[in-house]
Write a protein that holds these residues in place. Structure first.
Motif, PDB file in Angstrom:
ATOM      1  N   ILE A 278       1.319   8.916  -6.124  1.00 42.77           N
ATOM      2  CA  ILE A 278       1.006   8.124  -4.944  1.00 42.77           C
ATOM      3  C   ILE A 278       2.223   7.279  -4.596  1.00 42.77           C
ATOM      4  O   ILE A 278       2.946   6.803  -5.478  1.00 42.77           O
TER       5      ILE A 278
ATOM      6  N   ASN B 239       4.726   5.680  -0.859  1.00 43.16           N
ATOM      7  CA  ASN B 239       4.828   5.423   0.567  1.00 43.16           C
ATOM      8  C   ASN B 239       5.736   6.457   1.210  1.00 43.16           C
ATOM      9  O   ASN B 239       6.806   6.805   0.682  1.00 43.16           O
TER      10      ASN B 239
ATOM     11  N   SER C 221       0.865   4.735   2.866  1.00 46.39           N
ATOM     12  CA  SER C 221       0.561   5.166   1.501  1.00 46.39           C
ATOM     13  C   SER C 221       0.071   6.608   1.519  1.00 46.39           C
ATOM     14  O   SER C 221      -0.756   6.988   2.360  1.00 46.39           O
TER      15      SER C 221
ATOM     16  N   PRO D 129      -4.728   8.226   0.626  1.00 46.29           N
ATOM     17  CA  PRO D 129      -5.562   7.854  -0.524  1.00 46.29           C
ATOM     18  C   PRO D 129      -7.023   7.638  -0.146  1.00 46.29           C
ATOM     19  O   PRO D 129      -7.923   7.911  -0.941  1.00 46.29           O
TER      20      PRO D 129
ATOM     21  N   THR E 291      -8.179   3.360  -9.356  1.00 52.05           N
ATOM     22  CA  THR E 291      -6.760   3.101  -9.623  1.00 52.05           C
ATOM     23  C   THR E 291      -6.057   4.428  -9.879  1.00 52.05           C
ATOM     24  O   THR E 291      -6.395   5.159 -10.816  1.00 52.05           O
TER      25      THR E 291
ATOM     26  N   ASN F 253      -0.511   3.015 -10.324  1.00 49.98           N
ATOM     27  CA  ASN F 253      -0.597   1.559 -10.169  1.00 49.98           C
ATOM     28  C   ASN F 253      -1.181   1.156  -8.823  1.00 49.98           C
ATOM     29  O   ASN F 253      -1.149  -0.022  -8.461  1.00 49.98           O
ATOM     30  N   TYR F 254      -1.723   2.138  -8.103  1.00 51.92           N
ATOM     31  CA  TYR F 254      -2.254   1.869  -6.772  1.00 51.92           C
ATOM     32  C   TYR F 254      -3.772   1.723  -6.870  1.00 51.92           C
ATOM     33  O   TYR F 254      -4.438   2.550  -7.473  1.00 51.92           O
ATOM     34  N   GLU F 255      -4.309   0.656  -6.282  1.00 52.93           N
ATOM     35  CA  GLU F 255      -5.736   0.367  -6.392  1.00 52.93           C
ATOM     36  C   GLU F 255      -6.434   0.543  -5.057  1.00 52.93           C
ATOM     37  O   GLU F 255      -5.945   0.089  -4.023  1.00 52.93           O
TER      38      GLU F 255
END
Length: 505
Positions: free
Chosen positions: A120, A122, A128, A148, A169, A172-174
């Motif tokens: 994941i 940008n 994102s 996402p 998660t 590190n993307y929530e």
């Protein structure tokens, strides 16, 4: 009301058990969500590998069209690309490109057992983007790009129905859903994928507990319904048994049981020599109930002793009120074999003999032979019969010839009277071979010094046959139906009683 209580208890226990069910369901749901996302990634990777067989790394216009066609037909995928030697060399939107893949992505692809991973990040426009990478060999593969949010939409309906708050998660993307995005999630449970770098945290809400409560409510209703049904069935049977027993005992106490007497006549002089005590139940609402109904019922309910005791006291009252009858006649009272093996009944007879010693000699106890006894019961019955004889009561064996144990019974204990069952008397009409049977019964009675009484006599023809066989004592409709005590006194006072059959004629 008890059924309502059963349902209320069932619902109460279901509320208490709902926490357990919900916690168990969270664990199941969390694993199901992880499996759902894992399977989606595996599915896309499998499609990308299959797509690789239709395109080349040269990124020709035809390759671009095929990539675009795949992305167009996909529900969630926004763009598809081909990578080779660490670079994305072709995309479905822009065609030939040269975008370097990070070493982290390449390492995860290399370390993956199925050569598939996710990432994941940008895009150049700052949006994102979620990627799925599927390698064909060490240097070549395809990737799929989707926002996402579209990835999380795969589980949105599943989570919405159960009203979870969740945090997905990816690396590190929530992605967080619910009003408590900044909540501490103290009650949450975390579920990690074993294949890809993502995890999901689930937090139950009040709606979650409600969802699982109503999901299991049918079980509470089913259990409550079964318990209610069992309660009604068992309760009805107990109530019916207790109510009938209570009704019968109440009838005994409230004098609903009435005494009737059927005369026993000496056919040699047409004089009444005695009578048999019979009872009738005059129910206040149901009217007269047949003895054929309530006598077996009394035996089954275990109240036959009380009924017999009631008969004895009614007979005692009759004898007390009519001393002239007592001087020359007797009254017979039926005794069930169930009572005969009951020590309590023997005690009641002992009390009766102590209370009415001058009536004992005027009472004949009739014991039926229609019920078979085992060895232990037989010994108990014989001992009680000996005690009854010692009290001064006379004994008769009733319904002789209808059971299998009659001969053995009179062999083991002496009786003063044999009453031949009416089934043999009625057969005098048509079955000539019944006469030898009667002859043998009568001869047996004479050898044992027993008087013979024929029951159920209804016709003059039967009277003549019995007279010829030497039977003098008759009981039956030929002379009289069972009548009230006052009517029996009038019959007994006649010097030469006219049979009812002749009067009717």
């Amino acid at each position: 009301m008890p059924v309502v209580v059963i349902f209320l208890l069932a619902f109460a226990f279901s509320l208490l058990g709902n926490y357990y069910y919900t916690q168990k369901a969270i664990k199941h749901d969390g694993q199901e969500i992880v499996n759902l996302l894992d399977n989606y990634i595996d599915k896309v990777a499998h499609e990308l590998v299959a797509l690789n067989g239709t395109v080349s790394a040269n990124c020709s216009p035809q390759d671009k069209l095929r990539l675009r066609e795949y992305a167009f037909n996909s529900r969630f995928i926004k763009e598809v690309g081909i990578y080779r030697d660490g670079y994305v060399v072709c995309t479905s939107n822009e065609g030939p490109r040269s975008i370097k893949l990070s070493n982290l992505i390449l390492d995860r692809i290399s370390d993956s057992k199925n050569q598939v991973t996710i990432s994941i990040g940008n895009s150049k426009s700052g949006i994102s983007t979620f990627f799925i990478y599927a390698s064909v060999d060490n240097s070549l593969g395809l990737n799929a790009l989707l926002p996402p949010e579209r990835f999380s939409n795969l589980i949105a309906q599943y989570l919405k129905a159960r009203e979870y708050q969740y945090r997905l998660t990816i690396l590190n993307y929530e992605l967080t859903q619910g009003s408590s995005a900044q909540s501490d999630y103290t009650e949450s449970l975390t579920f990690d994928s074993q294949h890809y770098p993502f995890k999901i945290e689930l937090k139950p809400t009040l709606g979650t507990y409600q969802y699982h409560y109503f999901a299991h409510l049918w079980q509470a209703i089913l259990v409550a319904s079964i318990c209610s049904l069992l309660y009604l069935i068992v309760g009805y049977q107990l109530l019916a048994k207790r109510s009938m027993e209570y009704t019968l005992l109440s009838a005994i106490r409230n004098n609903e049981i009435e005494l009737y007497l059927q005369p026993i006549v000496d056919i040699d002089n047409n004089q009444v020599v005695g009578s048999e005590a019979l009872v009738r139940w005059n129910h206040p609402t149901q009217g007269r109930i047949s003895p054929e109904v309530f006598i077996p019922l009394a035996e089954n309910l275990g109240v036959i002793d009380s009924l017999t005791e009631k008969m004895l006291f009614m007979v005692a009252d009759f004898l007390h009120a009519n001393p002239s009858y007592q001087e020359s006649k007797y009254v017979s009272v039926n005794v069930s074999r169930i009572s005969l093996i009951d020590g309590h009944f023997l005690d009641s007879l002992t009390q009766f003999a102590e209370q009415y010693p001058h009536f004992v000699d005027s009472i004949l106890l009739e014991v039926t032979e229609s019920i078979d006894l085992d060895k232990q019961q037989l010994n108990s019955a014989l001992n009680n019969l000996t005690c009854i004889r010692a009290l001064g009561f006379k004994l008769a064996i009733d319904d002789f010839g209808t059971g299998y144990s009659g001969l053995n019974f009179i062999r083991l204990h002496s009786f003063q009277v044999m009453k031949i069952d009416q089934v043999f008397i009625k057969s005098l009409y048509s079955e000539s071979n019944i006469t030898p049977v009667l002859v043998s019964m009568i001869q047996l009675a004479k050898e044992l010094n027993m008087k013979v009484i024929a029951e159920g006599v209804e016709t003059e023809q039967q009277i003549e046959i019995l007279r010829g066989l030497g039977v003098s004592y008759i009981q039956g409709y030929y002379y009289s139906y069972p009548v009230r005590p006052e009517a029996l006194l009038k019959i007994s006072e006649q010097d030469n009683y006219t049979p009812a059959a002749e009067t009717a004629a």
